[in-house]
Design an enzyme around this catalytic site. Structure first.
Site, PDB file in Angstrom:
ATOM      1  N   ARG A   1     -10.171 -11.678   2.180  1.00  0.00           N
ATOM      2  CA  ARG A   1     -11.065 -12.708   1.639  1.00  0.00           C
ATOM      3  C   ARG A   1     -10.397 -14.080   1.641  1.00  0.00           C
ATOM      4  O   ARG A   1     -11.083 -15.106   1.762  1.00  0.00           O
ATOM      5  CB  ARG A   1     -11.515 -12.300   0.229  1.00  0.00           C
TER       6      ARG A   1
ATOM      7  N   LYS B   1       0.835  -1.200   0.000  1.00  0.00           N
ATOM      8  CA  LYS B   1       0.000   0.000   0.000  1.00  0.00           C
ATOM      9  C   LYS B   1       0.874   1.256   0.000  1.00  0.00           C
ATOM     10  O   LYS B   1       2.006   1.215   0.476  1.00  0.00           O
ATOM     11  CB  LYS B   1      -0.861   0.028   1.277  1.00  0.00           C
TER      12      LYS B   1
HETATM   13  N1  BES Z   1      -8.006  -3.880   4.675  1.00  0.00           N
HETATM   14  C1  BES Z   1      -8.184  -3.465   3.329  1.00  0.00           C
HETATM   15  C2  BES Z   1      -9.486  -2.717   3.093  1.00  0.00           C
HETATM   16  C3  BES Z   1      -9.642  -1.378   3.750  1.00  0.00           C
HETATM   17  C4  BES Z   1      -9.431  -0.222   3.036  1.00  0.00           C
HETATM   18  C5  BES Z   1     -10.095  -1.275   5.045  1.00  0.00           C
HETATM   19  C6  BES Z   1      -9.632   1.008   3.606  1.00  0.00           C
HETATM   20  C7  BES Z   1     -10.291  -0.038   5.644  1.00  0.00           C
HETATM   21  C8  BES Z   1     -10.064   1.099   4.912  1.00  0.00           C
HETATM   22  C9  BES Z   1      -8.186  -4.682   2.416  1.00  0.00           C
HETATM   23  O1  BES Z   1      -7.385  -5.729   2.801  1.00  0.00           O
HETATM   24  C10 BES Z   1      -7.689  -4.228   1.085  1.00  0.00           C
HETATM   25  O2  BES Z   1      -6.554  -3.853   1.018  1.00  0.00           O
HETATM   26  N2  BES Z   1      -8.535  -4.264   0.081  1.00  0.00           N
HETATM   27  C11 BES Z   1      -8.189  -3.837  -1.225  1.00  0.00           C
HETATM   28  C12 BES Z   1      -8.658  -4.877  -2.217  1.00  0.00           C
HETATM   29  C13 BES Z   1      -8.165  -4.664  -3.603  1.00  0.00           C
HETATM   30  C14 BES Z   1      -6.695  -4.948  -3.668  1.00  0.00           C
HETATM   31  C15 BES Z   1      -8.932  -5.572  -4.510  1.00  0.00           C
HETATM   32  C16 BES Z   1      -8.855  -2.505  -1.482  1.00  0.00           C
HETATM   33  O3  BES Z   1     -10.001  -2.335  -1.069  1.00  0.00           O
HETATM   34  O4  BES Z   1      -8.207  -1.632  -2.032  1.00  0.00           O
HETATM   35 MN    MN Z   2      -5.394  -5.519   2.109  1.00  0.00          MN
END
Ligand code: BES
Ligand code: MN
Ligand code: ZN
Length: 496
Positions: free
Chosen positions: A349, A275
């Site tokens: 997931r 990230k």
């Molecule tokens: N933990 C994150 C989702 C998240 C984002 C929680 C913002 C709280 C605030 C999750 O694991 C994630 O990174 N999801 C990605 C999925 C994508 C790579 C398909 C996302 O939502 O960007």
């Molecule tokens: Mn994630």
């Protein structure tokens, strides 16, 4: 946090201030249970101050009676438009004001009704939010937050409310507050303090604190035995081993069986699909779903609900390293399906899929999962509602109604069959991400592939509501404990 008392007879020491909530044009003194002999001077004082009850109004003066030093009228506006958020905000304002004025023993009279709620529902909500309004997380601060000094909240009964009625409500509120507090404290803990290992310790501590809970922790070997490729895969980049925490409440002759699953990523860096640095610190909250489940489990045991309730918390740290999962890797999950890992940041997931499959061991009638799963869900709904998806319309409708009632809203998103094609992989049965579009529903669709047959299942994406980057609608900065009251109210309703 402050102790809760019922205010009936004057304590030896007068309260520092009594806060009286008022709607526009309302007559709060008439709607509170003050001794008849005191009413006259209170009414006279009210008349002199002329509070109008408008939203944001705070009018303080000396209290005409010896039971408090000061009194403050707190306006919340038109009763027809009184939302959960407005009342919560007003309570937060009161706590700030009390702290500023060094009022550590305060009285609260809240004779206002949240629009759309029954009198009883509204009373419980107001008391619960009052009890949580001085919540603050300062475990790591040498100098404690000022809020901690508020020592006692003395609740003034509503007109006609008997001692037994108010005491029963306060008991319910104390129990709910403890569970919400547990959930918030867990989710607020930083990633170096709360790891899969210490999360398992926390689960055991919760079980030690109340009768009737059993905790089992599946470590790496047990996970290998269960072929949980999802949980193992997500955890493999970290020095910390992943785990599956199982916390069970199994009364004799339960009326139903419910499995609650909570995403327990104690820190989500994204892994190799790392990230951006900005905002990454918020990913310590990526175990908020786990925190919710553990908070609920405590309350379920305390209430001795005649339901089999099993909490499943798959937990791992999502970090990049020489051992980490890589994009393109293919995992074999506990149910035998293979998954191409398109993006290591779509880790939740993967780990939830194995837990969903494992739920089958408990013969559940209903499975609920709570997860900070997608940024997409936050794009869709902001911070005002969680997204809810599932395979059972009545279950979703019920949770939606309860959410509106308790002030933890869930809004339905569809799981159309067509979304499954977004997850088609050239190399495996599924891939773990879809295209750019529909991120919340493709995540839900992914999970659906792992739900045991004939189980009513709902997935609650709490990414937008589990924590606040700054104080929001009276919620403190940080974890909210979202889902604890919703789930508990749902479980209690199952017994009606
Ligand atoms: N933990 C994150 C989702 C998240 C984002 C929680 C913002 C709280 C605030 C999750 O694991 C994630 O990174 N999801 C990605 C999925 C994508 C790579 C398909 C996302 O939502 O960007
Ligand atoms: Mn994630
Ligand atoms: Zn995550």
């Amino acid at each position: 946090m402050a102790d809760l008392y019922q205010y009936r007879t004057a304590p030896e020491e007068p309260l520092d201030c009594v806060y009286i909530f008022q709607c526009s044009g309302g007559d709060p003194i008439a709607n509170l249970e003050f001794p008849a002999k005191d009413r006259k001077s209170l009414n006279a004082k009210e008349k002199a101050l002329e509070p109008r009850g408008e939203e944001g109004e705070l009018i303080s003066a000396e209290c005409p009676l010896p039971f408090a030093r000061r009194m403050t009228f707190v306006g919340v506006g038109d009763e027809k438009c009184l939302t959960h958020a407005k009342l919560r905000k007003a309570l937060a304002t009161v706590m700030r004001q009390a702290t500023k004025n060094r009022e550590y023993q305060i009285g609260l009279g809240i004779p206002v009704r949240v629009s759309g709620l029954s009198a009883e529902e509204s009373r419980l909500f107001a008391l619960r939010e009052a009890s949580l309004a001085d919540y603050t997380f300062d475990n790591f601060k040498s100098k404690k937050n000022e809020f901690d000094k508020i020592d006692g909240m003395h609740i003034i009964p509503l007109a006609g409310e008997t001692e037994a009625q108010l005491e029963a409500r306060l008991d319910t509120v104390r129990m709910l507050r403890t569970s919400v507090q547990i959930a918030r404290d867990l989710a607020n803990r930083p990633g170096n303090d709360l790891t899969p290992e210490t999360l398992a310790v926390a689960a055991k501590e919760i079980a030690d604190g109340v009768a009737g809970l059993r905790v089992t922790v599946l470590g790496k070997q047990a996970l290998q035995k269960e072929k949980m490729g999802g949980i193992l895969g997500v955890g493999q980049g970290s020095e910390q081993e992943p785990r599956l925490i199982v916390i069970e409440h199994r009364p004799k002759k339960p009326k139903k069986s419910i499995v609650l699953i909570g995403k327990g990523i104690t820190f989500d860096s994204g892994g190799i699909s790392i990230k951006p640095a900005q905002g990454m610190e918020a990913m310590k909250f990526d175990m908020a779903g786990a925190a919710t489940v553990l908070g609920v489990m405590r309350a379920v045991a305390e209430l001795q609900l005649p339901l089999k309730v099993v909490g499943l918390v798959p937990t791992a740290e999502n970090l990049p390293s020489g051992k980490a999962l890589k994009p393109g890797d293919i995992l074999t999950m506990a149910n035998g399906k293979t998954v191409e890992v398109d993006n290591t940041d779509a880790e939740g997931r993967l780990l939830l899929a194995d837990a969903l499959h494992y739920a089958e061991h408990f013969n559940p009638d209903v499975v609920l999962d709570f997860a900070t799963l997608t940024g997409s869900c936050v794009v869709a709904l902001g911070h005002e509602a969680a997204g809810i998806m599932g395979n059972d319309e009545p279950l979703i409708a019920t949770l939606r109604d309860i959410g509106e009632q308790v002030g933890e809203r869930v809004w339905p998103l569809p799981l159309y069959e067509e979304y499954l094609s977004y997850l088609k992989s050239d190399w495996a049965d599924l891939k773990n991400t879809g295209s750019r579009w529909g991120g919340a529903v493709t995540a839900g669709t992914f999970l659906k592939q792992f739900v045991p047959d004939k189980v009513a299942w709902a997935h609650v994406d709490i990414a937008g509501v589990a924590y606040a980057e700054k104080e929001h609608n009276g919620h403190p900065k940080g974890a909210s404990g979202f889902g604890v009251v919703l789930t508990l109210t749902y479980l209690q309703q199952l017994l009606k």
